[in-house]
Write a protein that holds these residues in place. Sequence first.
Motif, mmCIF file in Angstrom:
data_model
loop_
_atom_site.group_PDB
_atom_site.id
_atom_site.type_symbol
_atom_site.label_atom_id
_atom_site.label_comp_id
_atom_site.label_asym_id
_atom_site.label_seq_id
_atom_site.Cartn_x
_atom_site.Cartn_y
_atom_site.Cartn_z
ATOM 1 N N PRO A 82 42.603 -1.706 -18.620
ATOM 2 C CA PRO A 82 42.980 -3.124 -18.758
ATOM 3 C C PRO A 82 42.083 -4.056 -17.940
ATOM 4 O O PRO A 82 41.630 -3.708 -16.850
ATOM 5 C CB PRO A 82 44.416 -3.159 -18.214
ATOM 6 N N THR A 83 41.868 -5.260 -18.476
ATOM 7 C CA THR A 83 40.993 -6.247 -17.834
ATOM 8 C C THR A 83 41.739 -6.993 -16.732
ATOM 9 O O THR A 83 42.871 -7.457 -16.923
ATOM 10 C CB THR A 83 40.506 -7.259 -18.882
ATOM 11 N N THR A 84 41.079 -7.135 -15.573
ATOM 12 C CA THR A 84 41.703 -7.848 -14.451
ATOM 13 C C THR A 84 40.995 -9.162 -14.132
ATOM 14 O O THR A 84 41.625 -10.090 -13.631
ATOM 15 C CB THR A 84 41.705 -6.966 -13.190
ATOM 16 N N THR A 85 39.675 -9.241 -14.385
ATOM 17 C CA THR A 85 38.927 -10.457 -14.068
ATOM 18 C C THR A 85 37.880 -10.726 -15.138
ATOM 19 O O THR A 85 37.248 -9.795 -15.646
ATOM 20 C CB THR A 85 38.193 -10.316 -12.709
ATOM 21 N N VAL A 86 37.731 -11.997 -15.486
ATOM 22 C CA VAL A 86 36.656 -12.426 -16.378
ATOM 23 C C VAL A 86 35.904 -13.542 -15.652
ATOM 24 O O VAL A 86 36.460 -14.619 -15.421
ATOM 25 C CB VAL A 86 37.207 -12.929 -17.732
ATOM 26 N N ALA A 87 34.668 -13.252 -15.244
ATOM 27 C CA ALA A 87 33.861 -14.219 -14.492
ATOM 28 C C ALA A 87 32.731 -14.712 -15.386
ATOM 29 O O ALA A 87 31.917 -13.920 -15.866
ATOM 30 C CB ALA A 87 33.296 -13.574 -13.232
ATOM 31 N N ILE A 88 32.719 -16.021 -15.638
ATOM 32 C CA ILE A 88 31.765 -16.605 -16.588
ATOM 33 C C ILE A 88 30.733 -17.427 -15.825
ATOM 34 O O ILE A 88 31.086 -18.407 -15.149
ATOM 35 C CB ILE A 88 32.498 -17.514 -17.602
#
Length: 239
Positions: free
Chosen positions: A55-61
């Motif tokens: 599962p995804t915990t962080t999305v840094a753009i």
Amino acid sequence: MHIRPIALPAAGAAGALALAVAPASAHVTITPDTTAAGAYAVLTFSAGHGCDGSPTTTVAIDMPDQVYAVTPTRNPYWTVEKVMADLDEPITDAHGNEITERVDQVVYEARTPLPDGQRDTFELSLQLPDAAGETLVFPVVQTCEEGENPWIETPAEGQDPEELEFPAPTVTITEAEAEGDSHRAGASDEEPAEPAASAEGTGGDEEDEDGNGLALAGLGTGVAGIVVGGIALARSRKA
Ligand SMILES: [Cu+2]
């Protein structure tokens, strides 16, 4: 690697369609509501899967250098933070304000991790730079409970972007829209011609020449009142 056979049972017409576009849609992608140079756009980033099942915990753009200000849309499942960076030299924005820092990165952190196999979207509102033809790159690092996906690759000269395992999402800027020029657009759309539109039809400088002509005619009479009137008329025509 990002297309799992297990996704296929979602069969039917929709499943077949999804399969046809799977390589792009499975990655982190951007859907822009406009790509016009200088336009205020909402870019919708979507993450279609986790990191090898985790599962995804962080999305840094990461924001491209040409973008200074960003307004992220809230998402109830995530906290969102803007990471600022100082500019080498201050710039002045369209309102005359001095800008000394820009948004370098927008980080969404999950309150509840995003399960693999479910998607979520992240909206960023920003003004696209006035750079038609340029491609903006938004590298994204997706961190999961186990592992991470660095969506930071860009194709080398002549390389097929489809070959990349973790392509960075991009937006290619198109020509600016002719907003605020609606009367010109109307003139070429065979709407009833207004005086200004017909003047444009015989040359773009016509309006200015009209104004000068009136002022000169006023001077010719030698009557101050008419000169003033002519100038006033010329000004009102320009306004
Ligand atoms: Cu993928």
